[in-house]
Scaffold this motif. Structure first.
Motif, short mmCIF file in Angstrom:
data_model
loop_
_atom_site.label_atom_id
_atom_site.label_comp_id
_atom_site.label_asym_id
_atom_site.label_seq_id
_atom_site.Cartn_x
_atom_site.Cartn_y
_atom_site.Cartn_z
N ASN A 1 0.81 -1.22 0.00
CA ASN A 1 0.00 0.00 0.00
C ASN A 1 0.84 1.27 0.00
N ILE A 2 1.88 1.28 -0.84
CA ILE A 2 2.67 2.49 -1.03
C ILE A 2 1.84 3.52 -1.78
N LEU A 3 1.84 4.76 -1.30
CA LEU A 3 1.28 5.87 -2.07
C LEU A 3 2.39 6.89 -2.28
N MET A 4 2.31 7.64 -3.37
CA MET A 4 3.35 8.59 -3.71
C MET A 4 3.01 9.96 -3.14
N ASN A 5 4.00 10.58 -2.50
CA ASN A 5 3.86 11.88 -1.85
C ASN A 5 4.72 12.87 -2.63
N ILE A 6 4.09 13.74 -3.42
CA ILE A 6 4.80 14.46 -4.49
C ILE A 6 4.56 15.96 -4.42
N ASN A 7 5.61 16.72 -4.64
CA ASN A 7 5.54 18.17 -4.68
C ASN A 7 4.85 18.64 -5.96
N GLU A 8 4.10 19.75 -5.88
CA GLU A 8 3.37 20.25 -7.05
C GLU A 8 4.30 20.58 -8.22
N SER A 9 5.51 21.09 -7.93
CA SER A 9 6.44 21.46 -9.02
C SER A 9 6.86 20.22 -9.81
N CYS A 10 7.05 19.12 -9.10
CA CYS A 10 7.37 17.86 -9.77
C CYS A 10 6.27 17.49 -10.74
N MET A 11 5.03 17.56 -10.29
CA MET A 11 3.90 17.16 -11.15
C MET A 11 3.78 18.08 -12.35
#
Length: 456
Positions: A287-297
């Protein structure tokens, strides 16, 4: 403007603002202008009956789908009352956002001479105790509420994390999901299985993490975002909160007792090829979820849109604002929803464009909304025609002897945004019961059908 089925259901677990708009208060004290009354009469409408109609209709949301199939109303740095650097932390912030059906909130917990506290570390923000925050969350969650996800950012040394676990278990009791549910596969767990429950999101740092963040952006490739996140953080000039110990707990190792509570949600920052790798268990946790910065996206759009949408069919993504949004401004959640990201975190301290979109998305719901089955493409053309007649009893803004009202309408659509603006009409000598303004304007928009179209 998201086409959905509606029906009348109990509003017992809705925010106060939503309830008022579903059941408008009975009142005959509203004065309508002669132009408005004439328009209503010409169209066979009764003013009193019209005012009884709800401004918001409850949306029926299927609660049996896997968690990854929903958008979740989410708060970033929930504990802050105002700005990100100079703000003050308060447990009442959790009471506020949960009462408005935010279903994902964030806790940044640090270790201090007073024990675990919640604050924006390395800033001038004032803190609140971790226990007070947990108590506020507990009081705000009722048995039939849709599940609340707690994003726990842990800066507490591993030796003290057992105290965090004890506080959460003692405060939340059976509300806290402490182990896998019997008879339900982890990839099929649904909101119905978790009604009235708290789902803890706990960080996971793979062994290769430190190696990844030291590599340059070309080596990482377009599908990794670590270098972007760290570059932005380095732009800030932090001051240490005097209550925090000087030890650096930027990424505290996670104790097994704490990790166990995050069985259904282990958050991980992007590593190389995160978008295409399956991240099997083992070696990764389930159950890994990705925690991502808006600039990356944003750096991955639009060239990786189809890959992002495909990724969201199998794994949850949490998107958080870039670190330089010091005044609590917000990212554009619509861009993130359109790429399939489920948890788009906003600064609820600022009711700007981003928060207005969030309110439009989740108004009339319990904070969870089914993702549209189609995020790209369109099947038909749509034409919307709107007549803007006027307004009655518009009060004069404070400290203004005169003012110039107008109507500005905006359409947010994947194919093209559009807007329209009425005539500006100057108003002087406004009476106590407000001024009546008549525009008699009209606009027409043509656009492609899109389940993520909004009108402001």
């Amino acid at each position: 403007m998201i086409p959905k089925a509606f029906e009348t259901v109990s509003s017992a677990h809705l925010s106060l603002e939503t309830t008022i708009n579903i059941y408008p208060p009975a009142s005959d004290a509203i004065r309508l202008s002669l132009d408005i009354l004439s328009f209503l009469k010409q169209n066979g409408l009764d003013a009193r009956e019209l005012l009884k109609l709800p401004a918001v209709r409850l949306r029926v949301v299927d609660d049996t789908r896997p968690l990854r199939d929903y958008f979740v109303s989410s708060s970033h740095n929930t504990y802050l009352l105002a700005w990100q650097v100079l703000g003050r932390a308060s447990s009442e912030c959790y009471t506020h956002v949960l009462s408005k059906n935010a279903r994902c909130v964030e806790i940044d917990v640090w270790w201090s001479s007073k024990g675990p506290i919640v604050t924006h570390g390395h800033t001038l923000s004032r803190s609140v105790t971790f226990k007070a925050v947990c108590e506020a969350i507990d009081e705000a969650i009722r048995d039939e509420d849709w599940p609340v996800i707690i994003s726990l950012e842990c800066h507490v040394p591993i030796a003290h994390q057992g105290e965090l676990v004890d506080i959460m278990k003692d405060t939340w009791g059976n509300k806290l999901v402490q182990e896998p549910l019997e008879g339900v596969g982890s990839d099929r767990i649904s909101p119905r299985d978790l009604k009235g429950k708290i789902l803890l999101m706990v960080e996971y740092y793979p062994d290769a993490y430190c190696e990844e963040i030291s590599a340059d952006s070309e080596a990482l490739g377009h599908d990794s975002c670590t270098s972007i996140e760290y570059d932005e953080i380095s732009e800030l000039h932090y001051e240490i909160d005097p209550v925090l110990k000087m030890a650096n707990h930027a990424h505290a190792k996670i104790a097994d007792s704490l990790a166990d509570l995050g069985f259904y949600a282990r958050s991980m920052k992007p590593i190389k090829h995160w978008l295409t790798e399956e991240l099997p268990s083992p070696p990764y946790p389930k159950n890994i979820l990705m925690n991502i910065n808006e600039s990356c996206m944003l750096s991955m759009l639009p060239h990786s849109l189809s890959e992002l949408i495909e990724h969201s069919l199998h794994r949850i993504r949490r998107i958080y604002p870039r670190g330089v949004r010091l005044s609590s401004s917000n990212l554009d959640p619509l861009k993130q929803w359109r790429n399939g990201s489920q948890i788009v975190c906003l600064n609820w301290q600022n009711f700007d464009y981003g928060m207005q979109l969030n309110e439009a998305m989740f108004s009339g719901t319990s904070g969870w909304v089914e993702k549209p089955r189609r995020l790209t493409g369109a099947e038909r053309n749509v034409k919307l025609t709107c007549n803007v007649i006027g307004i009655s009893s518009l009060p004069r803004p404070k400290e203004h002897a005169e003012f110039t009202p107008y109507v500005h309408a905006e359409l947010f659509n994947s194919s093209k945004n559009q807007d329209w603006q009425s005539e500006h009409i100057k108003c002087k000598d406004v009476p106590e019961d407000g001024v009546d303004v008549t525009w008699n304007g009209c606009f027409e928009w043509k656009f492609k059908e899109d389940d993520l179209t909004f009108i402001r």
